[in-house]
Design a protein around this motif. Structure first.
Motif, PDB file in Angstrom:
ATOM      1  N   GLN A  24       0.830  -1.198   0.000  1.00  0.00           N
ATOM      2  CA  GLN A  24       0.000   0.000   0.000  1.00  0.00           C
ATOM      3  C   GLN A  24       0.869   1.255   0.000  1.00  0.00           C
ATOM      4  O   GLN A  24       1.753   1.415   0.834  1.00  0.00           O
ATOM      5  CB  GLN A  24      -0.927  -0.003   1.224  1.00  0.00           C
ATOM      6  N   ARG A  25       0.611   2.126  -0.991  1.00  0.00           N
ATOM      7  CA  ARG A  25       1.325   3.394  -1.124  1.00  0.00           C
ATOM      8  C   ARG A  25       2.848   3.200  -1.126  1.00  0.00           C
ATOM      9  O   ARG A  25       3.601   3.966  -0.528  1.00  0.00           O
ATOM     10  CB  ARG A  25       0.901   4.354  -0.004  1.00  0.00           C
ATOM     11  N   LEU A  26       3.266   2.171  -1.844  1.00  0.00           N
ATOM     12  CA  LEU A  26       4.678   1.815  -1.926  1.00  0.00           C
ATOM     13  C   LEU A  26       5.387   2.671  -2.969  1.00  0.00           C
ATOM     14  O   LEU A  26       4.823   3.016  -4.004  1.00  0.00           O
ATOM     15  CB  LEU A  26       4.803   0.336  -2.295  1.00  0.00           C
ATOM     16  N   ILE A  27       6.624   3.014  -2.679  1.00  0.00           N
ATOM     17  CA  ILE A  27       7.455   3.747  -3.622  1.00  0.00           C
ATOM     18  C   ILE A  27       8.839   3.104  -3.641  1.00  0.00           C
ATOM     19  O   ILE A  27       9.402   2.764  -2.603  1.00  0.00           O
ATOM     20  CB  ILE A  27       7.543   5.248  -3.243  1.00  0.00           C
ATOM     21  N   LYS A  28       9.365   2.887  -4.852  1.00  0.00           N
ATOM     22  CA  LYS A  28      10.702   2.327  -5.033  1.00  0.00           C
ATOM     23  C   LYS A  28      11.429   3.134  -6.110  1.00  0.00           C
ATOM     24  O   LYS A  28      10.785   3.731  -6.977  1.00  0.00           O
ATOM     25  CB  LYS A  28      10.639   0.856  -5.440  1.00  0.00           C
ATOM     26  N   GLY A  29      12.748   3.115  -6.034  1.00  0.00           N
ATOM     27  CA  GLY A  29      13.478   3.847  -7.060  1.00  0.00           C
ATOM     28  C   GLY A  29      14.976   3.746  -6.902  1.00  0.00           C
ATOM     29  O   GLY A  29      15.502   2.987  -6.077  1.00  0.00           O
ATOM     30  N   LYS A  30      15.670   4.538  -7.712  1.00  0.00           N
ATOM     31  CA  LYS A  30      17.136   4.553  -7.695  1.00  0.00           C
ATOM     32  C   LYS A  30      17.633   5.915  -8.158  1.00  0.00           C
ATOM     33  O   LYS A  30      16.917   6.681  -8.806  1.00  0.00           O
ATOM     34  CB  LYS A  30      17.688   3.464  -8.614  1.00  0.00           C
ATOM     35  N   ILE A  31      18.873   6.198  -7.809  1.00  0.00           N
ATOM     36  CA  ILE A  31      19.572   7.387  -8.293  1.00  0.00           C
ATOM     37  C   ILE A  31      20.826   6.909  -9.006  1.00  0.00           C
ATOM     38  O   ILE A  31      21.570   6.072  -8.480  1.00  0.00           O
ATOM     39  CB  ILE A  31      19.943   8.334  -7.136  1.00  0.00           C
ATOM     40  N   PHE A  32      21.071   7.444 -10.214  1.00  0.00           N
ATOM     41  CA  PHE A  32      22.228   6.999 -10.976  1.00  0.00           C
ATOM     42  C   PHE A  32      22.834   8.155 -11.755  1.00  0.00           C
ATOM     43  O   PHE A  32      22.204   9.205 -11.955  1.00  0.00           O
ATOM     44  CB  PHE A  32      21.854   5.856 -11.919  1.00  0.00           C
ATOM     45  N   ASP A  33      24.084   7.945 -12.171  1.00  0.00           N
ATOM     46  CA  ASP A  33      24.790   8.908 -13.012  1.00  0.00           C
ATOM     47  C   ASP A  33      24.467   8.576 -14.471  1.00  0.00           C
ATOM     48  O   ASP A  33      24.766   7.479 -14.935  1.00  0.00           O
ATOM     49  CB  ASP A  33      26.302   8.810 -12.755  1.00  0.00           C
ATOM     50  N   SER A  34      23.853   9.520 -15.180  1.00  0.00           N
ATOM     51  CA  SER A  34      23.420   9.243 -16.552  1.00  0.00           C
ATOM     52  C   SER A  34      24.592   9.053 -17.504  1.00  0.00           C
ATOM     53  O   SER A  34      24.427   8.456 -18.573  1.00  0.00           O
ATOM     54  CB  SER A  34      22.522  10.378 -17.055  1.00  0.00           C
ATOM     55  N   LEU A  35      25.794   9.524 -17.136  1.00  0.00           N
ATOM     56  CA  LEU A  35      26.971   9.361 -17.997  1.00  0.00           C
ATOM     57  C   LEU A  35      27.618   7.996 -17.807  1.00  0.00           C
ATOM     58  O   LEU A  35      27.879   7.270 -18.768  1.00  0.00           O
ATOM     59  CB  LEU A  35      27.983  10.473 -17.722  1.00  0.00           C
ATOM     60  N   SER A  36      27.871   7.631 -16.560  1.00  0.00           N
ATOM     61  CA  SER A  36      28.531   6.346 -16.292  1.00  0.00           C
ATOM     62  C   SER A  36      27.542   5.200 -16.112  1.00  0.00           C
ATOM     63  O   SER A  36      27.943   4.033 -16.125  1.00  0.00           O
ATOM     64  CB  SER A  36      29.383   6.460 -15.024  1.00  0.00           C
ATOM     65  N   LYS A  37      26.244   5.537 -15.936  1.00  0.00           N
ATOM     66  CA  LYS A  37      25.181   4.558 -15.687  1.00  0.00           C
ATOM     67  C   LYS A  37      25.327   3.855 -14.337  1.00  0.00           C
ATOM     68  O   LYS A  37      24.636   2.870 -14.059  1.00  0.00           O
ATOM     69  CB  LYS A  37      25.114   3.493 -16.803  1.00  0.00           C
ATOM     70  N   LYS A  38      26.218   4.351 -13.510  1.00  0.00           N
ATOM     71  CA  LYS A  38      26.426   3.735 -12.201  1.00  0.00           C
ATOM     72  C   LYS A  38      25.270   4.091 -11.268  1.00  0.00           C
ATOM     73  O   LYS A  38      24.893   5.257 -11.137  1.00  0.00           O
ATOM     74  CB  LYS A  38      27.742   4.215 -11.589  1.00  0.00           C
ATOM     75  N   ILE A  39      24.737   3.054 -10.599  1.00  0.00           N
ATOM     76  CA  ILE A  39      23.684   3.279  -9.605  1.00  0.00           C
ATOM     77  C   ILE A  39      24.335   3.725  -8.298  1.00  0.00           C
ATOM     78  O   ILE A  39      25.184   3.026  -7.741  1.00  0.00           O
ATOM     79  CB  ILE A  39      22.849   2.005  -9.388  1.00  0.00           C
ATOM     80  N   LEU A  40      23.934   4.896  -7.813  1.00  0.00           N
ATOM     81  CA  LEU A  40      24.526   5.478  -6.617  1.00  0.00           C
ATOM     82  C   LEU A  40      23.715   5.181  -5.360  1.00  0.00           C
ATOM     83  O   LEU A  40      24.280   4.999  -4.282  1.00  0.00           O
ATOM     84  CB  LEU A  40      24.659   6.994  -6.786  1.00  0.00           C
ATOM     85  N   CYS A  41      22.390   5.145  -5.496  1.00  0.00           N
ATOM     86  CA  CYS A  41      21.519   4.931  -4.336  1.00  0.00           C
ATOM     87  C   CYS A  41      20.282   4.155  -4.745  1.00  0.00           C
ATOM     88  O   CYS A  41      19.873   4.185  -5.909  1.00  0.00           O
ATOM     89  CB  CYS A  41      21.073   6.279  -3.732  1.00  0.00           C
ATOM     90  N   LYS A  42      19.703   3.480  -3.778  1.00  0.00           N
ATOM     91  CA  LYS A  42      18.405   2.835  -3.971  1.00  0.00           C
ATOM     92  C   LYS A  42      17.414   3.434  -2.984  1.00  0.00           C
ATOM     93  O   LYS A  42      17.756   3.712  -1.836  1.00  0.00           O
ATOM     94  CB  LYS A  42      18.527   1.321  -3.775  1.00  0.00           C
ATOM     95  N   ILE A  43      16.183   3.632  -3.463  1.00  0.00           N
ATOM     96  CA  ILE A  43      15.150   4.304  -2.683  1.00  0.00           C
ATOM     97  C   ILE A  43      14.000   3.340  -2.452  1.00  0.00           C
ATOM     98  O   ILE A  43      13.585   2.612  -3.358  1.00  0.00           O
ATOM     99  CB  ILE A  43      14.645   5.557  -3.426  1.00  0.00           C
ATOM    100  N   GLU A  44      13.455   3.324  -1.235  1.00  0.00           N
ATOM    101  CA  GLU A  44      12.351   2.417  -0.931  1.00  0.00           C
ATOM    102  C   GLU A  44      11.583   2.937   0.270  1.00  0.00           C
ATOM    103  O   GLU A  44      12.148   3.552   1.186  1.00  0.00           O
ATOM    104  CB  GLU A  44      12.868   1.008  -0.653  1.00  0.00           C
ATOM    105  N   GLY A  45      10.286   2.679   0.266  1.00  0.00           N
ATOM    106  CA  GLY A  45       9.458   3.061   1.404  1.00  0.00           C
ATOM    107  C   GLY A  45       8.009   3.235   1.013  1.00  0.00           C
ATOM    108  O   GLY A  45       7.543   2.718  -0.011  1.00  0.00           O
ATOM    109  N   HIS A  46       7.282   3.966   1.845  1.00  0.00           N
ATOM    110  CA  HIS A  46       5.873   4.256   1.615  1.00  0.00           C
ATOM    111  C   HIS A  46       5.698   5.769   1.694  1.00  0.00           C
ATOM    112  O   HIS A  46       6.083   6.389   2.695  1.00  0.00           O
ATOM    113  CB  HIS A  46       5.000   3.563   2.666  1.00  0.00           C
ATOM    114  N   TRP A  47       5.099   6.350   0.655  1.00  0.00           N
ATOM    115  CA  TRP A  47       5.055   7.810   0.591  1.00  0.00           C
ATOM    116  C   TRP A  47       4.173   8.435   1.669  1.00  0.00           C
ATOM    117  O   TRP A  47       4.261   9.635   1.929  1.00  0.00           O
ATOM    118  CB  TRP A  47       4.636   8.285  -0.800  1.00  0.00           C
TER     119      TRP A  47
END
Length: 348
Positions: free
Chosen positions: A236-259
């Motif tokens: 319920q009201r779940l949110i997931k995601g990621k943050i990455f560098d668009s040049l290197s495509k490296k994933i820097l962080c992962k996001i998770e929780g309920h908004w």
């Protein structure tokens, strides 16, 4: 005759009191089904005319503006505090999540009239909205925090489709948040609203949101995940995601929780996890704006445009509310016709 100003309380985590929701129509689900009995699946219902019993006493413009000015914690002015571009993007992600609010099922805000405005000042923050188009409905927002040198620009347009068991309102338009002190511009879209009628009535924010910093190339991708058809499980009201560098495509962080509760970010380098958003701190105990000087309020302001209808809805005077609603429709239709005539004369 004295004008009565009505400004409804913002959407927040708390359950609305009986006094605030006493305008809800009886047998709400049955009434909703009767509205859509002659509407085919796939039909555009963006300009669907709701009876006043299904309106809450506030305009859509106020709903949009609340996402910016109505917070218990001043999350916006803290965006400049990040020491690195990644820190600032994480703060922007948290601010973006704060713009998603729980909605009331069964009632909807007014469709703004052409040229309608909503202007609110809170501390160093000034927020102005205007309805710049009626068909299709388009709302424009401009906000500035002059102390922190922050600027927000966005333009929203809803396209709603009836699917047979639900209504999905797709939100079109780009949003920009500018941190002028850092020379950074963040572009983003917004999630879509899903109004589920069967099998269990309710509202969900769904879809993918991308937040991109033009100058740094950092990107955040968020997914607002809908509940299962029968609302089983814990998403319920779940949110997931990621943050990455668009040049290197490296994933820097992962996001998770309920908004509607807490959201965390996990650093992929050191596995550090921290809370970046707490809904109870940000969107609890919210109060409606106060009109300090009625004489200085623009005649186009939503509090004046809809005052008669809002008062009738709150008092459950449905005959008066229907007369008021029809008056607004005629006024809007006349304004649209005058605008088309003016465009033809100008050759546009």
């Amino acid at each position: 005759m004295e004008t009565k100003i009505v400004l409804a309380r913002p959407f927040s985590l708390e359950r609305q009191s009986d006094q605030e929701t006493n305008y809800k129509a009886p047998n709400i689900l049955r009434r909703i089904l009767s509205l859509f009995k002659n509407v085919r699946p796939g039909s555009d219902v963006s300009c669907f005319k709701l009876p006043p019993e299904f309106n809450m006493p506030k305009s859509e413009l106020q709903c949009y503006a609340e996402c910016v000015y109505s917070t218990a914690l001043d999350i916006l002015s803290n965006l400049n505090g990040g020491k690195t571009p990644l820190d600032r993007l994480i703060s922007v992600v948290a601010w973006t999540i704060s713009a998603v609010r729980p909605l009331w099922f069964g009632v909807a805000p007014y469709n703004p009239t052409l040229g309608e405005t909503h202007h609110v000042s809170k501390g160093n923050l000034n927020v102005l909205l205007e309805q710049v188009s009626h068909h299709p409905p388009v709302s424009a927002l401009h906000a500035t925090d002059y102390k922190e040198n922050i600027e927000i620009i966005w333009c929203n347009s809803f396209v709603s489709k009836f699917t047979g068991t639900s209504v999905e309102a797709r939100v079109h338009g780009k949003r920009e948040l500018k941190l002028h002190n850092h020379g950074e511009t963040y572009e983003m879209n917004s999630p879509n609203l899903l109004i589920r009628i069967f099998p269990i009535p309710g509202n969900d924010w769904v879809g993918n949101v991308t937040i991109r910093c033009i100058e740094t190339g950092l990107v955040a991708e968020l997914s607002y995940i809908s509940q299962s058809f029968f609302r089983f499980g814990t998403n319920q009201r779940l949110i997931k995601g990621k943050i990455f560098d668009s040049l290197s495509k490296k994933i820097l962080c992962k996001i998770e929780g309920h908004w509607d509760s807490t959201v965390t970010v996990k650093n992929t380098d050191n596995a550090e996890v921290r809370v970046i958003y707490d809904a109870k701190e940000v969107i609890s105990g919210l109060q409606a704006p106060i009109v300090k000087d009625l004489e200085s309020v623009w005649p186009t302001e939503t509090v004046l445009v809809w005052s008669e209808l809002s008062e009738a809805i709150l008092s459950k005077d449905w005959e008066k509310s229907k007369r008021s609603q029809e008056k607004y429709r005629r006024k809007t239709k006349g304004a649209s016709q005058r605008k088309r005539i003016k465009r033809r004369k100008l050759g546009t």
